[in-house]
Design an enzyme around this catalytic site. Structure first.
Site, PDB file in Angstrom:
ATOM      1  N   PHE A 145       3.451  -0.112  -4.026  1.00 38.24           N
ATOM      2  CA  PHE A 145       4.327   0.789  -4.765  1.00 38.24           C
ATOM      3  C   PHE A 145       4.426   0.271  -6.189  1.00 38.24           C
ATOM      4  O   PHE A 145       5.062  -0.753  -6.450  1.00 38.24           O
ATOM      5  CB  PHE A 145       5.722   0.895  -4.154  1.00 38.24           C
ATOM      6  CG  PHE A 145       6.575   1.879  -4.918  1.00 38.24           C
ATOM      7  CD1 PHE A 145       6.453   3.239  -4.692  1.00 38.24           C
ATOM      8  CD2 PHE A 145       7.455   1.452  -5.894  1.00 38.24           C
ATOM      9  CE1 PHE A 145       7.201   4.159  -5.426  1.00 38.24           C
ATOM     10  CE2 PHE A 145       8.209   2.353  -6.632  1.00 38.24           C
ATOM     11  CZ  PHE A 145       8.084   3.711  -6.399  1.00 38.24           C
ATOM     12  N   ASP A 230       2.544  -7.487 -10.340  1.00 39.05           N
ATOM     13  CA  ASP A 230       3.657  -6.547 -10.508  1.00 39.05           C
ATOM     14  C   ASP A 230       4.911  -7.230  -9.961  1.00 39.05           C
ATOM     15  O   ASP A 230       5.174  -7.206  -8.761  1.00 39.05           O
ATOM     16  CB  ASP A 230       3.367  -5.246  -9.772  1.00 39.05           C
ATOM     17  CG  ASP A 230       4.498  -4.228  -9.912  1.00 39.05           C
ATOM     18  OD1 ASP A 230       5.618  -4.624 -10.297  1.00 39.05           O
ATOM     19  OD2 ASP A 230       4.269  -3.037  -9.624  1.00 39.05           O
ATOM     20  N   LYS A 259      13.092  -3.405 -14.190  1.00 36.98           N
ATOM     21  CA  LYS A 259      14.326  -3.397 -13.413  1.00 36.98           C
ATOM     22  C   LYS A 259      15.361  -4.386 -13.929  1.00 36.98           C
ATOM     23  O   LYS A 259      16.126  -4.070 -14.824  1.00 36.98           O
ATOM     24  CB  LYS A 259      14.012  -3.601 -11.931  1.00 36.98           C
ATOM     25  CG  LYS A 259      13.229  -2.421 -11.345  1.00 36.98           C
ATOM     26  CD  LYS A 259      13.235  -2.408  -9.853  1.00 36.98           C
ATOM     27  CE  LYS A 259      12.374  -1.275  -9.300  1.00 36.98           C
ATOM     28  NZ  LYS A 259      12.888   0.068  -9.612  1.00 36.98           N
TER      29      LYS A 259
END
Length: 404
Positions: A145, A230, A259
């Site tokens: 993801f 990531d 984030k």
């Protein structure tokens, strides 16, 4: 859908009425928050064990981050990258130092960071590695993801994210996550990068075998391929280290961050790499009006300074041990498996008992917020500011839900 809305509070119905249904949120309407707790419009408090998918690593409204935002709001919020502002150099210098890299490229969202990484890797492949024009490939993992842009969903294996959004962007090879042999076979002379999550969050906090990331690093070095990590969810203290890669003794060629970098206040993302990689970009080849804006830099610099103390990494390690010990004690009592690291856990509930969605709804009724994924799996990712007593409270509520 109408019947569901009739059973939900008026505030939930109002929120749904003029909103595209691209999310299926729990029926709670949050009005305020502080630390690890949120309060809904009716005054009921909930322990937040999702923390904005790790965007709230430092909790809601951390005093140092709120102060940095307030101070910057009184001075300057946006210039665009057409000019340099007085917060930019500190942010880039301090984040580069935290990452151990030469350069930083600020963006806004995690998906933008991933797109940036893809573009940089391809340009590096053509200009530095010498891959023939238009032939660059990137190897990715099943269950990944990395976001939901059209390019990113082109290499997703999640049909909910991918189906009906084609035609898909070419140039990606998908191999099983954690399978070093399959990865090795997929890398060839056209490969410019291997793009991986050190821990797959959306898939259910899946931790790869201990030799996997070191093997990826060795393979990329030997084959002259960029290793792109990531760390948008796994990074910035979540797993007990600044970056999840650290725990395997691995340093990637490129970090993708997001984030928690925005402190739960503004969207901030970044790509960090050395000059021979990020230096391939020249003016006009990539950019963002809001990327690296003054407000974002002021907040994110304070985030970097909080991480530089090591306090939050230690809290994640110590409290994570408590969380995982409590979760393991529930295996065979409604849980069939527990995965994760630090203050991050994926829990597989016995599907004969309930779905992950049902478990989250029942937890919500008991004042704990979590998120389901992939059927009977739920994720826990509380703020790193959570206390031992609050962890015990969350575990007690989970045990009660599983006991029925």
């Amino acid at each position: 859908m109408i019947e569901d809305m009739l059973r939900t509070p008026a505030a939930v119905q109002d929120a749904e009425r003029h909103t595209a249904h691209n999310y299926h949120p729990l029926p709670v309407v949050i009005a305020s928050a502080e630390g690890a707790w949120v309060t809904d419009v009716d005054g009921r408090r909930y322990l937040d064990c999702l923390a904005g998918y790790s965007a709230l690593n430092f909790g809601h409204r951390h005093p140092a981050l709120i102060a940095a935002a307030h101070a910057q709001l009184d001075k300057l919020t946006l210039t665009s990258r057409a000019f340099i502002h007085d917060q930019f150099a500190d942010f880039c210098r301090e984040l580069a130092a935290l990452c151990g890299k030469d350069l930083v490229l600020p963006m806004n969202t995690g998906a933008e960071a991933v797109e940036t990484g893809i573009k940089v890797a391809r340009k590096w492949g053509y200009q530095v590695k010498g891959v023939p024009a238009g032939q660059a490939t990137i190897v990715v993992a099943e269950g990944n993801f990395h976001g939901r842009t059209t390019t990113i969903v082109s290499f997703s294996t999640d049909e909910d994210a991918r189906a009906d959004f084609g035609p898909y962007t070419p140039g990606f090879k998908i191999v099983p996550y954690g399978d070093l042999t399959a990865l090795t076979e997929a890398v060839d002379e056209t490969t410019v990068a291997v793009l991986l999550e050190p821990i797959q969050g959306e898939q259910g906090v899946v931790v790869p075998p201990t030799d996997y990331l070191p093997g990826v690093r060795q393979l990329c070095t030997e084959r002259n391929v960029l290793f792109i990590a990531d760390e948008i969810q796994s990074g910035l203290g979540r797993t007990g280290a600044t970056f999840a890669c650290e725990q395997e003794g691995v340093v990637p060629d490129m970090y993708l961050l997001g984030k928690a970098l925005g402190g739960g206040i503004v969207p901030v993302s970044a790509v960090a790499a050395d000059a021979e990689v990020l230096g391939v970009l020249q003016p006009g080849q990539h950019g963002s009006t809001f990327g690296g804006n003054p407000l974002a830099c002021a907040v994110a610099t304070e985030v970097v300074r909080l991480l530089a103390t090591g306090e939050f990494q230690r809290r994640s390690t110590e409290l994570g041990e408590r969380l995982h010990a409590g979760l393991r004690a529930l295996i065979g009592k409604g849980l069939v498996a527990v995965r994760g690291r630090g203050l991050w856990a994926g829990l597989d509930i016995d599907p004969a008992l309930m779905s992950g969605r049902e478990a989250c709804e029942r937890l919500m009724e008991r004042g704990v917020l979590a998120k389901d994924t992939h059927g009977s799996t739920i994720r826990l990712a509380p703020p790193l500011t959570i206390t031992a007593e609050e962890i015990d409270h969350a575990l007690a509520q989970l045990a009660a839900v599983l006991a029925g």
